[in-house]
Scaffold this motif. Structure first.
Motif, PDB file in Angstrom:
ATOM      1  N   CYS A 161       8.978   2.007  -5.347  1.00  0.00           N
ATOM      2  CA  CYS A 161       9.102   0.643  -5.359  1.00  0.00           C
ATOM      3  C   CYS A 161       9.097   0.477  -6.845  1.00  0.00           C
ATOM      4  N   GLY A 162       8.919  -0.812  -7.411  1.00  0.00           N
ATOM      5  CA  GLY A 162       8.926  -1.181  -8.960  1.00  0.00           C
ATOM      6  C   GLY A 162       7.501  -1.520  -9.221  1.00  0.00           C
ATOM      7  N   GLU A 163       7.402  -2.609  -9.686  1.00  0.00           N
ATOM      8  CA  GLU A 163       6.098  -3.349 -10.388  1.00  0.00           C
ATOM      9  C   GLU A 163       5.056  -3.270  -9.462  1.00  0.00           C
ATOM     10  N   ILE A 164       5.194  -3.495  -8.107  1.00  0.00           N
ATOM     11  CA  ILE A 164       4.184  -3.442  -7.060  1.00  0.00           C
ATOM     12  C   ILE A 164       3.494  -2.275  -6.903  1.00  0.00           C
ATOM     13  N   THR A 165       3.896  -1.133  -7.540  1.00  0.00           N
ATOM     14  CA  THR A 165       3.273  -0.138  -7.528  1.00  0.00           C
ATOM     15  C   THR A 165       2.087   0.014  -8.076  1.00  0.00           C
ATOM     16  N   HIS A 166       2.080  -0.662  -9.075  1.00  0.00           N
ATOM     17  CA  HIS A 166       0.801  -0.659  -9.798  1.00  0.00           C
ATOM     18  C   HIS A 166      -0.464  -1.842  -9.640  1.00  0.00           C
ATOM     19  N   GLU A 167       0.457  -2.746  -8.958  1.00  0.00           N
ATOM     20  CA  GLU A 167      -0.609  -3.759  -8.495  1.00  0.00           C
ATOM     21  C   GLU A 167      -0.404  -4.384  -7.192  1.00  0.00           C
ATOM     22  N   GLY A 179       2.175 -21.131   3.163  1.00  0.00           N
ATOM     23  CA  GLY A 179       3.337 -21.321   4.249  1.00  0.00           C
ATOM     24  C   GLY A 179       4.344 -20.407   3.872  1.00  0.00           C
ATOM     25  N   GLN A 180       4.563 -19.436   3.154  1.00  0.00           N
ATOM     26  CA  GLN A 180       5.546 -18.619   2.659  1.00  0.00           C
ATOM     27  C   GLN A 180       5.649 -17.738   4.228  1.00  0.00           C
ATOM     28  N   THR A 181       6.937 -17.442   4.287  1.00  0.00           N
ATOM     29  CA  THR A 181       7.216 -16.490   5.841  1.00  0.00           C
ATOM     30  C   THR A 181       7.673 -15.082   5.166  1.00  0.00           C
ATOM     31  N   THR A 182       7.506 -14.784   3.841  1.00  0.00           N
ATOM     32  CA  THR A 182       8.341 -13.264   3.375  1.00  0.00           C
ATOM     33  C   THR A 182       7.178 -12.465   2.961  1.00  0.00           C
ATOM     34  N   CYS A 183       7.478 -11.287   3.171  1.00  0.00           N
ATOM     35  CA  CYS A 183       6.334 -10.172   2.688  1.00  0.00           C
ATOM     36  C   CYS A 183       6.194 -10.204   1.198  1.00  0.00           C
ATOM     37  N   SER A 184       7.037 -10.905   0.348  1.00  0.00           N
ATOM     38  CA  SER A 184       6.802 -11.052  -0.940  1.00  0.00           C
ATOM     39  C   SER A 184       5.815 -12.394  -1.388  1.00  0.00           C
ATOM     40  N   GLY A 185       5.590 -13.174  -0.298  1.00  0.00           N
ATOM     41  CA  GLY A 185       4.983 -14.416  -0.492  1.00  0.00           C
ATOM     42  C   GLY A 185       6.034 -15.365  -1.609  1.00  0.00           C
ATOM     43  N   GLY A 186       7.171 -15.058  -1.659  1.00  0.00           N
ATOM     44  CA  GLY A 186       7.942 -16.092  -2.366  1.00  0.00           C
ATOM     45  C   GLY A 186       7.874 -15.613  -3.815  1.00  0.00           C
ATOM     46  N   ASN A 187       7.138 -14.521  -4.027  1.00  0.00           N
ATOM     47  CA  ASN A 187       7.148 -14.014  -5.567  1.00  0.00           C
ATOM     48  C   ASN A 187       8.446 -13.158  -5.989  1.00  0.00           C
ATOM     49  N   SER A 188       9.399 -13.683  -6.671  1.00  0.00           N
ATOM     50  CA  SER A 188      10.519 -13.054  -7.092  1.00  0.00           C
ATOM     51  C   SER A 188      10.131 -11.476  -7.783  1.00  0.00           C
ATOM     52  N   ARG A 189       9.082 -11.250  -8.379  1.00  0.00           N
ATOM     53  CA  ARG A 189       8.455 -10.072  -8.878  1.00  0.00           C
ATOM     54  C   ARG A 189       8.531  -9.008  -7.774  1.00  0.00           C
ATOM     55  N   PHE A 190       8.124  -9.301  -6.740  1.00  0.00           N
ATOM     56  CA  PHE A 190       8.043  -8.287  -5.556  1.00  0.00           C
ATOM     57  C   PHE A 190       8.800  -8.361  -4.353  1.00  0.00           C
ATOM     58  N   ALA A 191      10.050  -9.022  -4.775  1.00  0.00           N
ATOM     59  CA  ALA A 191      11.150  -9.181  -3.643  1.00  0.00           C
ATOM     60  C   ALA A 191      11.489  -8.052  -2.851  1.00  0.00           C
ATOM     61  N   GLU A 192      11.334  -6.797  -3.609  1.00  0.00           N
ATOM     62  CA  GLU A 192      11.851  -5.556  -2.649  1.00  0.00           C
ATOM     63  C   GLU A 192      10.797  -5.581  -1.420  1.00  0.00           C
ATOM     64  N   LEU A 193       9.876  -6.089  -1.388  1.00  0.00           N
ATOM     65  CA  LEU A 193       8.785  -6.025  -0.198  1.00  0.00           C
ATOM     66  C   LEU A 193       9.620  -6.807   1.044  1.00  0.00           C
ATOM     67  N   ASP A 194      10.533  -7.329   0.584  1.00  0.00           N
ATOM     68  CA  ASP A 194      11.387  -8.096   1.657  1.00  0.00           C
ATOM     69  C   ASP A 194      12.656  -7.415   2.216  1.00  0.00           C
ATOM     70  N   ASP A 195      12.876  -6.206   1.594  1.00  0.00           N
ATOM     71  CA  ASP A 195      13.999  -5.236   2.041  1.00  0.00           C
ATOM     72  C   ASP A 195      13.513  -4.618   3.205  1.00  0.00           C
ATOM     73  N   ASP A 196      13.957  -4.996   4.437  1.00  0.00           N
ATOM     74  CA  ASP A 196      13.489  -4.102   5.477  1.00  0.00           C
ATOM     75  C   ASP A 196      14.388  -2.921   5.654  1.00  0.00           C
ATOM     76  N   SER A 197      15.534  -2.466   4.824  1.00  0.00           N
ATOM     77  CA  SER A 197      16.018  -1.186   5.039  1.00  0.00           C
ATOM     78  C   SER A 197      15.523  -0.347   4.014  1.00  0.00           C
ATOM     79  N   ALA A 244       0.943  -1.273  -0.241  1.00  0.00           N
ATOM     80  CA  ALA A 244       0.133  -0.122  -0.073  1.00  0.00           C
ATOM     81  C   ALA A 244       0.843   1.317  -0.196  1.00  0.00           C
ATOM     82  N   GLN A 245       1.911   1.168   0.891  1.00  0.00           N
ATOM     83  CA  GLN A 245       2.810   2.314   0.734  1.00  0.00           C
ATOM     84  C   GLN A 245       3.504   2.534  -0.459  1.00  0.00           C
ATOM     85  N   CYS A 246       4.024   1.426  -1.450  1.00  0.00           N
ATOM     86  CA  CYS A 246       4.226   1.571  -2.827  1.00  0.00           C
ATOM     87  C   CYS A 246       3.284   2.149  -3.563  1.00  0.00           C
TER      88      CYS A 246
END
Length: 171
Positions: free
Chosen positions: A50-56, A65-83, A41-43
């Motif tokens: 942010c990249g692609e996630i900005t539009h979707e 069972g994923q434990t990452t912000c991106s849900g394991g989806n490499s298209r949205f890996a920047e969501l996993d970047d805590d910095s 939502a911040q993107c």
């Protein structure tokens, strides 16, 4: 066959594949936490670059069972970047989380995790939600800056939708 019938047959044959493709194309939109603002939502709001996630923002989907912000989806890996400069929302000892749903799926559960520990689960038993769903989550004894992983487990597929929300628990 007369000219009109031949024209109708040709046009029908030409449009049939388009109609079939339109009916089997998967939906590209589903759902995300919009309040407090999740990372996607911040993107979408331009709060964080942010990249692609900005539009979707609704499309963070991956296997259950994923434990990452991106849900394991490499298209949205920047969501996993805590910095990345995510803005944390000040919250009390409990908080309502609202999901904005753009495609409604039958739901098995909604889950909320902090630090890999499940802090809340709502069992929807296969119900199909409306356009928004809100859950009140109790943080127990947690305090300070925390990252909440919210998961929407779809009942009729092997996938789930993921959202991370940065909060600062003050109460």
């Amino acid at each position: 066959m007369n000219k009109k019938q031949k024209l109708a047959a040709v046009l029908g044959a030409g449009f049939a594949p388009v109609l079939v493709l339109a009916s089997v194309t998967p939906a590209s939109a589903h759902g995300y936490v919009n309040s407090p603002p999740s990372r996607q939502a911040q993107c979408a709001a331009g709060t964080v670059s942010c990249g692609e996630i900005t539009h979707e923002p609704q499309s963070v989907e991956g296997p259950k069972g994923q434990t990452t912000c991106s849900g394991g989806n490499s298209r949205f890996a920047e969501l996993d970047d805590d910095s990345k400069g995510w803005k944390a929302t000040d919250v009390g000892s409990s908080q309502e989380f609202s999901w904005k749903l753009t495609a409604r799926h039958s739901t098995s559960t909604w889950q909320y995790f902090v630090g890999g520990n499940k802090i809340a689960e709502v069992d929807d038993g296969g119900a199909k939600p409306g356009e928004t769903v809100t859950h009140k989550v109790d943080f127990g004894g947690l305090s300070g800056k925390q990252k909440v992983l919210a998961v929407w487990n779809v009942a009729d597929t092997s996938n789930a939708f993921y959202a991370c929300i940065d909060v600062n628990i003050t109460g």
